[in-house]
Enzyme design. Structure first.
Site, PDB file in Angstrom:
ATOM      1  N   SER A 284       0.842  -1.194   0.202  1.00 55.67           N
ATOM      2  CA  SER A 284       0.022   0.129   0.191  1.00 55.67           C
ATOM      3  C   SER A 284       0.808   1.334   0.093  1.00 55.67           C
ATOM      4  O   SER A 284       1.805   1.533  -0.936  1.00 55.67           O
ATOM      5  CB  SER A 284      -1.047   0.005   1.064  1.00 55.67           C
ATOM      6  OG  SER A 284      -2.114   1.050   1.193  1.00 55.67           O
ATOM      7  N   ASP A 295      11.091   4.814  -9.588  1.00 55.03           N
ATOM      8  CA  ASP A 295      10.612   5.178 -10.647  1.00 55.03           C
ATOM      9  C   ASP A 295      11.756   6.647 -11.266  1.00 55.03           C
ATOM     10  O   ASP A 295      12.102   7.027 -12.060  1.00 55.03           O
ATOM     11  CB  ASP A 295       9.425   5.892 -10.869  1.00 55.03           C
ATOM     12  CG  ASP A 295       8.483   4.478 -11.235  1.00 55.03           C
ATOM     13  OD1 ASP A 295       8.924   3.517 -11.143  1.00 55.03           O
ATOM     14  OD2 ASP A 295       7.215   4.804 -11.366  1.00 55.03           O
ATOM     15  N   LYS A 309      -0.422  -3.862  -3.611  1.00 55.97           N
ATOM     16  CA  LYS A 309      -1.709  -3.573  -3.549  1.00 55.97           C
ATOM     17  C   LYS A 309      -1.648  -1.912  -4.072  1.00 55.97           C
ATOM     18  O   LYS A 309      -1.215  -1.149  -3.488  1.00 55.97           O
ATOM     19  CB  LYS A 309      -1.728  -3.370  -1.915  1.00 55.97           C
ATOM     20  CG  LYS A 309      -3.138  -2.640  -1.366  1.00 55.97           C
ATOM     21  CD  LYS A 309      -3.493  -2.483   0.182  1.00 55.97           C
ATOM     22  CE  LYS A 309      -5.009  -1.925   0.242  1.00 55.97           C
ATOM     23  NZ  LYS A 309      -4.874  -0.287  -0.104  1.00 55.97           N
TER      24      LYS A 309
END
Length: 528
Positions: A284, A295, A309
Site C-alpha cells: 500500500s 521510478d 496493493k
C-alpha cells in the site's frame, strides 16, 4: 390441510410472487427481506446485527481491501493512526498472572513516577490481577484511558518484598511510526518505518536531522513488514527524498479522470545515496513511496517483491458513525505502473504461502512478468515492472527457516520474551555494570548456555539435519540476545539492531552503499 401441505402452498405462493415482481428494485428487495425476517423468523432478531452482517457480506463482493467498520472499530482505528494514545508509558509482559514492566517510555507518566523495568504490578486501581484470568487486551484496557484520568498501581520490587502503591495520571503516549533509527557506521544511517500515520513526517524530520548531525551521508530506509497506512503520510515521506514538483503517484477514480500528487521540495535528504528495503509484506502506502523512489532512480530497492496493493480506499461515514472503507481509485507510480496484483481467489490472502510454494522468495528466476508490464524509470531509463508489487532492483532470498514450525513457535508464543525477562530480572544490576552501552554488549555478551537448555526442557527443539538444527539454534540465540538488549537498554531499537546483524537485505544494502560505483551501476546513473 396438514403442515407439509401448508408449507408447500406457502412456497408456491412465494414462487408466484417472485415471478410477478422479478424486476423489483434491489434496495426495496433488501428492505423487504429484512421486514420478512423480522416478521416471520422463529426467534427474535436484531435489525442492527442483521444490517451489519448484510453490509459486511456486500463488501466482500467488491475487493479484498474495501471493508466495513462499526463505530467502535472506526474509533479504535482512528486512535491507532493518530500517532498517540492516553496511557502511562510502559511495555509489559504477562507471566503467571503477574504483570512485569519490561520497558519504560521516556518522559511518560511511568518514568516521571519512578517506575522501573523489572517492577511487578500486582493490582490496578485496587483490583488484584492474580486469579482473574486477565488477557493482555484486558490489561491494556485497564491501563489506557482518557488523558488526565488518574490510575493507581500496586507494585512489588525485587529490592523490597513490601508492596508499593503509586498514583499516576494518564498522559499522551506517542505511538511511533518509526520503529528505530541509528548510525550503522560513521556515514551510513538507518531508519525503520513501521507504519504511515499522522506523525510520520515529523518523526522522519527528527530522525533525519539527528542522523545528519551524526555524519550521515547515505541512508538505508527499511520498509520491510510495513503494511501501509495514510496515503498523505507516504506523500510526506516522499517529500523528504525527492526534489520539488516530482510526481509521487497519480490516482484514477471511477470517472476515469486523473489526480496527481507532487512533492513540495521541503525534504531533509534529497541528495546522498539511498537504499530501500522491502519484502513480501511491504504494501500500500509503502509501495507508493518505494515506487516513486524507484521510478525517479532516487534509491536502489533491495529485498523481495512487495505485496501488490494498488487500490486506494475512501472512508464514507454512515449515520451511526460506522464507516465504509471503499476502494475509490487505483493508483499508479510516476512511470505509469499499476502495482495491484490480481485479487480473485483465495491465493490473494495466502500471500506468503503462495510465494513460498512458487519458490519466488528463494529465487528471482521464479518471478515472471509479461512484456506488456514493462516500464522505464524516468531518469536512468531502467526496466521496471507493474502488475504485481514492486520488484526490487537487487533480489535477496529469504531464509526459509524463519517460517519453520520451530522458529514460528519461538517467536509467536512469547517464550523468548519470557526467558529474556526472567534472566534480566535476576541479573539486571550485574548486566548494567558489565555492559554500560550497546557497543560493549554487542561485542562481548555471551549467551548463557542454560537459557537455550530451558527451551529443550520445555520440549522446544529444532528438527532437521545437523546443519538445519545448528542454524535454527543460532537464530534462536540471536533473538534471545536481541530481547535481552532491548530490555537492558530500554529501547526496541537495540532489538532491531541485533536482528539486523543477520538480515540478508540489510547486509546487502550496507555492501552497496560502501561501493559508490556499484550503487551508480544499479541506477545506471553514469550512463545519463
Amino acid at each position: 390441510m396438514n403442515t407439509t401441505t401448508c408449507y408447500l402452498a406457502l412456497a408456491l405462493g412465494l414462487l408466484t410472487i417472485s415471478g410477478v415482481n422479478a424486476q423489483v428494485n434491489p434496495k426495496e428487495k433488501f428492505a423487504s427481506a429484512l421486514r420478512a425476517i423480522e416478521a416471520n423468523y422463529v426467534d427474535p432478531t436484531d435489525d442492527e446485527q442483521l444490517t451489519d452482517a448484510a453490509i459486511r457480506a456486500m463488501i466482500k463482493e467488491l475487493d479484498p481491501h474495501s471493508q466495513y467498520m462499526s463505530r467502535k472499530e472506526a474509533e479504535a482505528m482512528n486512535q491507532a493512526m493518530s500517532g498517540n494514545y492516553a496511557g502511562i508509558g510502559i511495555q509489559y509482559l504477562m507471566q503467571n498472572d503477574s504483570l512485569f514492566i519490561t520497558q519504560i517510555v521516556p518522559e511518560g507518566p511511568a518514568e516521571k513516577a519512578g517506575l522501573r523495568a523489572g517492577d511487578r504490578i500486582i493490582a490496578i486501581d485496587g483490583q488484584q490481577l492474580a486469579g482473574n484470568g486477565l488477557s493482555n487486551l484486558d490489561i491494556m484496557k485497564k491501563i489506557r484511558g482518557e488523558k488526565g484520568q488518574p490510575i493507581s498501581l500496586t507494585l512489588v520490587r525485587r529490592s523490597s518484598p513490601d508492596p508499593l502503591t503509586v498514583a499516576l495520571t494518564r498522559g499522551t503516549i506517542p505511538n511511533r511510526s518509526i520503529r528505530s533509527y541509528y548510525m550503522v557506521d560513521k556515514t551510513i544511517g538507518y531508519i525503520s518505518l513501521g507504519i504511515f500515520n499522522t506523525t510520520t513526517r515529523s518523526e522522519l524530520d527528527q530522525a533525519l536531522n539527528a542522523l545528519k548531525a551524526q555524519g550521515m551521508k547515505s541512508l538505508i530506509l527499511d520498509l520491510q513488514g510495513n503494511g501501509g497506512g495514510y496515503v498523505q503520510a507516504a506523500i510526506g515521506a516522499a517529500d523528504e527524498f525527492l526534489n520539488q514538483e516530482k510526481l509521487v503517484f497519480y490516482s484514477v477514480p471511477r470517472d476515469g479522470g486523473k489526480d496527481y500528487y507532487y512533492t513540495g521540495g521541503q525534504g531533509q535528504f534529497m541528495t546522498g545515496n539511498m537504499v530501500v528495503l522491502i519484502d513480501q509484506s511491504t504494501a500500500s502506502s509503502s509501495e507508493i513511496l518505494t515506487g516513486a523512489l524507484q521510478d525517479w532512480d532516487r534509491a536502489v530497492v533491495v529485498g523481495q517483491r512487495s505485496f501488490g496493493k494498488g487500490l486506494m480506499q475512501k472512508p464514507v461515514t454512515l449515520l451511526d458513525g460506522s464507516v465504509l472503507q471503499l476502494t475509490g481509485a487505483r493508483y499508479y507510480t510516476p512511470a505509469g505502473r499499476s502495482i495491484q496484483k490480481p485479487y480473485h481467489g483465495h491465493a490473494y490472502e495466502d500471500n506468503l504461502t503462495t510465494r513460498l510454494k512458487s519458490g519466488e522468495l528463494t529465487d528471482a528466476q521464479n518471478i515472471h512478468f509479461p512484456d506488456s508490464l514493462k516500464y522505464k524509470t524516468l531518469v536512468g531509463k531502467r526496466t521496471v515492472y507493474g502488475g504485481g508489487g514492486i520488484m526490487p532492483d537487487v533480489f535477496v532470498p529469504i531464509d526459509t527457516l524463519e517460517f519453520s514450525p520451530y522458529f514460528q513457535q519461538l517467536v509467536g508464543s512469547g517464550i523468548i520474551s519470557q526467558i529474556a525477562f526472567e534472566y534480566m530480572d535476576q541479573n539486571r544490576a550485574t548486566l548494567q555494570k558489565q555492559y554500560p552501552d550497546f557497543q560493549s554488549y554487542e561485542k562481548n555478551f555471551q549467551l548463557p548456555a542454560d537459557l537455550m537448555e530451558r527451551l529443550a526442557k520445555m520440549g522446544i527443539t529444532p528438527k532437521g539435519n545437523e546443519a538445519t538444527q545448528a542454524r535454527l539454534k543460532t537464530m534462536a540465540e540471536l533473538h534471545l540476545k536481541a530481547q535481552i538488549a532491548s530490555q537492558l537498554f530500554g529501547s526496541n531499537t537495540y532489538y532491531q539492531r541485533m536482528l539486523n546483524s543477520e538480515n540478508g537485505s540489510y547486509l546487502r544494502a550496507i555492501a552497496i552503499l560502501k561501493k559508490p560505483k556499484q550503487y551508480e551501476q544499479y541506477l545506471q546513473i553514469s550512463q545519463h
